[in-house]
Write a protein that holds these residues in place. Structure first.
Motif, PDB file in Angstrom:
ATOM      1  N   SER A  61     -15.599  17.488 -23.726  1.00 52.07           N
ATOM      2  CA  SER A  61     -16.018  16.717 -23.912  1.00 52.07           C
ATOM      3  C   SER A  61     -16.791  16.072 -22.449  1.00 52.07           C
ATOM      4  CB  SER A  61     -14.150  15.641 -23.656  1.00 52.07           C
ATOM      5  OG  SER A  61     -13.913  15.802 -21.898  1.00 52.07           O
ATOM      6  N   LEU A  62     -16.968  14.893 -22.062  1.00 56.69           N
ATOM      7  CA  LEU A  62     -17.961  14.575 -21.031  1.00 56.69           C
ATOM      8  C   LEU A  62     -16.671  14.883 -19.461  1.00 56.69           C
ATOM      9  CD1 LEU A  62     -19.526  11.306 -21.677  1.00 56.69           C
ATOM     10  CD2 LEU A  62     -20.553  13.104 -21.296  1.00 56.69           C
ATOM     11  N   GLU A  67     -11.020  18.542 -26.504  1.00 59.24           N
ATOM     12  CA  GLU A  67     -10.360  17.489 -26.500  1.00 59.24           C
ATOM     13  C   GLU A  67     -10.187  18.059 -28.577  1.00 59.24           C
ATOM     14  OE1 GLU A  67     -10.138  13.828 -23.769  1.00 59.24           O
ATOM     15  OE2 GLU A  67     -11.579  13.790 -25.499  1.00 59.24           O
ATOM     16  N   LEU A  68      -9.643  18.054 -28.914  1.00 60.91           N
ATOM     17  CA  LEU A  68      -9.553  18.684 -30.125  1.00 60.91           C
ATOM     18  C   LEU A  68      -9.248  17.397 -31.419  1.00 60.91           C
ATOM     19  CD1 LEU A  68      -8.104  22.202 -30.055  1.00 60.91           C
ATOM     20  CD2 LEU A  68     -10.733  21.378 -30.230  1.00 60.91           C
ATOM     21  N   THR A  80      -1.461  11.261 -45.700  1.00 51.26           N
ATOM     22  CA  THR A  80      -2.295  11.058 -44.475  1.00 51.26           C
ATOM     23  C   THR A  80      -1.562  11.552 -43.329  1.00 51.26           C
ATOM     24  OG1 THR A  80      -3.042   9.265 -43.870  1.00 51.26           O
ATOM     25  CG2 THR A  80      -4.408   9.873 -45.751  1.00 51.26           C
ATOM     26  N   GLY A  81      -1.669  12.302 -42.270  1.00 50.14           N
ATOM     27  CA  GLY A  81      -1.592  12.348 -41.325  1.00 50.14           C
ATOM     28  C   GLY A  81      -3.206  12.920 -40.238  1.00 50.14           C
ATOM     29  N   ALA A  82      -3.242  12.632 -39.269  1.00 50.68           N
ATOM     30  CA  ALA A  82      -4.526  13.392 -38.092  1.00 50.68           C
ATOM     31  C   ALA A  82      -4.194  12.716 -36.927  1.00 50.68           C
ATOM     32  CB  ALA A  82      -4.976  11.601 -38.925  1.00 50.68           C
ATOM     33  N   VAL A  83      -5.093  14.046 -35.843  1.00 50.44           N
ATOM     34  CA  VAL A  83      -4.648  13.616 -34.477  1.00 50.44           C
ATOM     35  C   VAL A  83      -6.041  13.388 -34.061  1.00 50.44           C
ATOM     36  CG1 VAL A  83      -2.397  14.876 -34.279  1.00 50.44           C
ATOM     37  CG2 VAL A  83      -4.444  16.421 -34.499  1.00 50.44           C
ATOM     38  N   GLY A  84      -6.033  13.123 -32.519  1.00 47.41           N
ATOM     39  CA  GLY A  84      -7.671  12.754 -31.831  1.00 47.41           C
ATOM     40  C   GLY A  84      -7.080  13.023 -30.974  1.00 47.41           C
ATOM     41  N   ALA A  85      -7.970  13.391 -29.982  1.00 47.74           N
ATOM     42  CA  ALA A  85      -8.038  13.277 -29.104  1.00 47.74           C
ATOM     43  C   ALA A  85      -6.564  14.960 -28.114  1.00 47.74           C
ATOM     44  CB  ALA A  85      -8.108  12.392 -27.788  1.00 47.74           C
ATOM     45  N   LEU A  86      -6.035  15.588 -28.526  1.00 52.01           N
ATOM     46  CA  LEU A  86      -5.244  16.962 -28.250  1.00 52.01           C
ATOM     47  C   LEU A  86      -5.710  17.133 -27.126  1.00 52.01           C
ATOM     48  CD1 LEU A  86      -2.388  17.254 -29.453  1.00 52.01           C
ATOM     49  CD2 LEU A  86      -3.152  18.488 -30.813  1.00 52.01           C
ATOM     50  N   THR A  87      -4.798  17.865 -26.162  1.00 51.39           N
ATOM     51  CA  THR A  87      -4.957  18.752 -25.681  1.00 51.39           C
ATOM     52  C   THR A  87      -4.459  19.396 -25.227  1.00 51.39           C
ATOM     53  OG1 THR A  87      -4.812  17.316 -23.201  1.00 51.39           O
ATOM     54  CG2 THR A  87      -7.188  17.861 -23.982  1.00 51.39           C
ATOM     55  N   GLY A  88      -4.341  20.529 -25.358  1.00 48.08           N
ATOM     56  CA  GLY A  88      -3.060  21.892 -24.952  1.00 48.08           C
ATOM     57  C   GLY A  88      -2.983  22.681 -26.068  1.00 48.08           C
ATOM     58  N   TYR A  89      -3.402  22.555 -27.448  1.00 47.37           N
ATOM     59  CA  TYR A  89      -2.666  22.630 -28.410  1.00 47.37           C
ATOM     60  C   TYR A  89      -4.526  23.968 -29.634  1.00 47.37           C
ATOM     61  CZ  TYR A  89       1.529  20.159 -28.057  1.00 47.37           C
ATOM     62  OH  TYR A  89       2.241  19.259 -27.286  1.00 47.37           O
ATOM     63  N   LEU A  90      -3.860  24.683 -29.898  1.00 49.71           N
ATOM     64  CA  LEU A  90      -4.685  25.765 -30.780  1.00 49.71           C
ATOM     65  C   LEU A  90      -4.916  24.880 -31.512  1.00 49.71           C
ATOM     66  CD1 LEU A  90      -6.978  27.709 -30.376  1.00 49.71           C
ATOM     67  CD2 LEU A  90      -5.576  29.078 -30.842  1.00 49.71           C
ATOM     68  N   ALA A 128      -9.266  25.471 -17.780  1.00 44.56           N
ATOM     69  CA  ALA A 128      -9.864  25.243 -16.795  1.00 44.56           C
ATOM     70  C   ALA A 128     -10.921  24.073 -16.966  1.00 44.56           C
ATOM     71  CB  ALA A 128     -10.230  25.781 -15.392  1.00 44.56           C
ATOM     72  N   PRO A 129     -11.644  23.082 -16.648  1.00 46.30           N
ATOM     73  CA  PRO A 129     -12.372  22.110 -16.433  1.00 46.30           C
ATOM     74  C   PRO A 129     -14.066  23.130 -16.790  1.00 46.30           C
ATOM     75  CG  PRO A 129     -11.784  20.956 -15.214  1.00 46.30           C
ATOM     76  CD  PRO A 129     -10.707  22.816 -15.358  1.00 46.30           C
ATOM     77  N   ALA A 130     -14.044  22.533 -18.334  1.00 44.19           N
ATOM     78  CA  ALA A 130     -15.583  23.226 -18.751  1.00 44.19           C
ATOM     79  C   ALA A 130     -16.866  23.118 -17.878  1.00 44.19           C
ATOM     80  CB  ALA A 130     -15.443  23.292 -20.613  1.00 44.19           C
ATOM     81  N   PRO A 131     -18.039  23.643 -18.374  1.00 43.76           N
ATOM     82  CA  PRO A 131     -18.952  23.026 -17.673  1.00 43.76           C
ATOM     83  C   PRO A 131     -19.843  22.493 -19.033  1.00 43.76           C
ATOM     84  CG  PRO A 131     -19.394  25.581 -18.097  1.00 43.76           C
ATOM     85  CD  PRO A 131     -17.776  25.730 -18.390  1.00 43.76           C
ATOM     86  N   VAL A 132     -20.002  21.153 -18.521  1.00 39.60           N
ATOM     87  CA  VAL A 132     -20.549  20.442 -19.601  1.00 39.60           C
ATOM     88  C   VAL A 132     -21.128  20.167 -19.377  1.00 39.60           C
ATOM     89  CG1 VAL A 132     -20.007  17.902 -20.193  1.00 39.60           C
ATOM     90  CG2 VAL A 132     -18.993  18.180 -18.730  1.00 39.60           C
ATOM     91  N   PRO A 133     -22.099  20.974 -20.682  1.00 41.14           N
ATOM     92  CA  PRO A 133     -23.785  21.043 -20.531  1.00 41.14           C
ATOM     93  C   PRO A 133     -24.858  20.382 -20.801  1.00 41.14           C
ATOM     94  CG  PRO A 133     -22.258  21.191 -23.298  1.00 41.14           C
ATOM     95  CD  PRO A 133     -21.838  21.635 -21.488  1.00 41.14           C
ATOM     96  N   TRP A 134     -24.772  18.907 -20.839  1.00 39.45           N
ATOM     97  CA  TRP A 134     -25.019  17.752 -20.841  1.00 39.45           C
ATOM     98  C   TRP A 134     -25.402  17.107 -19.257  1.00 39.45           C
ATOM     99  CZ3 TRP A 134     -21.000  18.585 -24.718  1.00 39.45           C
ATOM    100  CH2 TRP A 134     -19.823  17.893 -24.412  1.00 39.45           C
ATOM    101  N   SER A 135     -24.276  17.103 -19.114  1.00 38.37           N
ATOM    102  CA  SER A 135     -24.580  16.937 -17.456  1.00 38.37           C
ATOM    103  C   SER A 135     -25.876  16.955 -16.618  1.00 38.37           C
ATOM    104  CB  SER A 135     -23.287  17.131 -16.803  1.00 38.37           C
ATOM    105  OG  SER A 135     -23.248  18.513 -16.158  1.00 38.37           O
ATOM    106  N   ALA A 136     -26.183  16.139 -15.691  1.00 38.06           N
ATOM    107  CA  ALA A 136     -27.683  16.075 -14.988  1.00 38.06           C
ATOM    108  C   ALA A 136     -27.868  16.850 -15.154  1.00 38.06           C
ATOM    109  CB  ALA A 136     -26.703  16.655 -13.567  1.00 38.06           C
ATOM    110  N   ARG A 137     -29.223  16.926 -16.342  1.00 36.36           N
ATOM    111  CA  ARG A 137     -30.041  17.131 -16.374  1.00 36.36           C
ATOM    112  C   ARG A 137     -31.864  16.653 -15.752  1.00 36.36           C
ATOM    113  NH1 ARG A 137     -30.068  19.669 -22.418  1.00 36.36           N
ATOM    114  NH2 ARG A 137     -28.016  19.739 -21.914  1.00 36.36           N
TER     115      ARG A 137
END
Length: 137
Positions: A61-62, A67-68, A80-90, A128-137
């Motif tokens: 994410s930004l 976030e899955l 139905t069942g749905a999840v959004g913006a989930l972190t820490g789960y594969l 750990a925070p991943a590099p954001v590929p679309w930041s500061a171009r």
């Protein structure tokens, strides 16, 4: 065991989902339920580091976090069942399925999902925070 006539299996996916098609088809051919088959295939897609649109290899994410999201539907009951913006789960698809089967909710997002329906945390690829590929171009 389910009883079905021997019918061909047709699987449609974009390139990103191709790694899960064989597992899905084999599960259907082995007379597992459609939900079992789809979950098995999607778990492979979520675990792939080659797939960039979802799961373990997905873009962060930004904020630099992966976030899955996932949703499932039972074609018989239409639940139905749905999840959004989930972190820490594969495997968010498995958590979405647990919601479908165990909870009255249709959608939970973020930390509410982890508190309500998730099993013990399974780490995602990004701890750990991943590099954001679309930041500061």
């Amino acid at each position: 065991m389910l009883k079905r006539p021997d019918l061909p299996v047709i699987a449609i996916s974009n390139n990103e989902g191709a790694c899960g098609i064989t597992a899905t088809a084999e599960a259907l051919g082995g007379y597992r339920t459609a939900l079992d088959a789809i979950e098995a295939g999607i778990r492979l897609v979520e675990a792939s580091q080659e797939v960039r649109t979802v799961g373990r290899g997905g873009w962060p994410s930004l904020l630099g976090e992966v976030e899955l999201d996932a949703s499932v539907m039972d074609g018989t009951s239409l639940r139905t069942g749905a999840v959004g913006a989930l972190t820490g789960y594969l495997h968010p698809v498995s958590i979405a399925r647990q919601m479908l089967e165990r909870l009255p909710h249709e959608l939970l997002a973020g930390s509410a999902t982890a508190r309500s329906s998730a099993p013990a945390p399974m780490p995602t690829a990004v701890t750990a925070p991943a590099p954001v590929p679309w930041s500061a171009r």
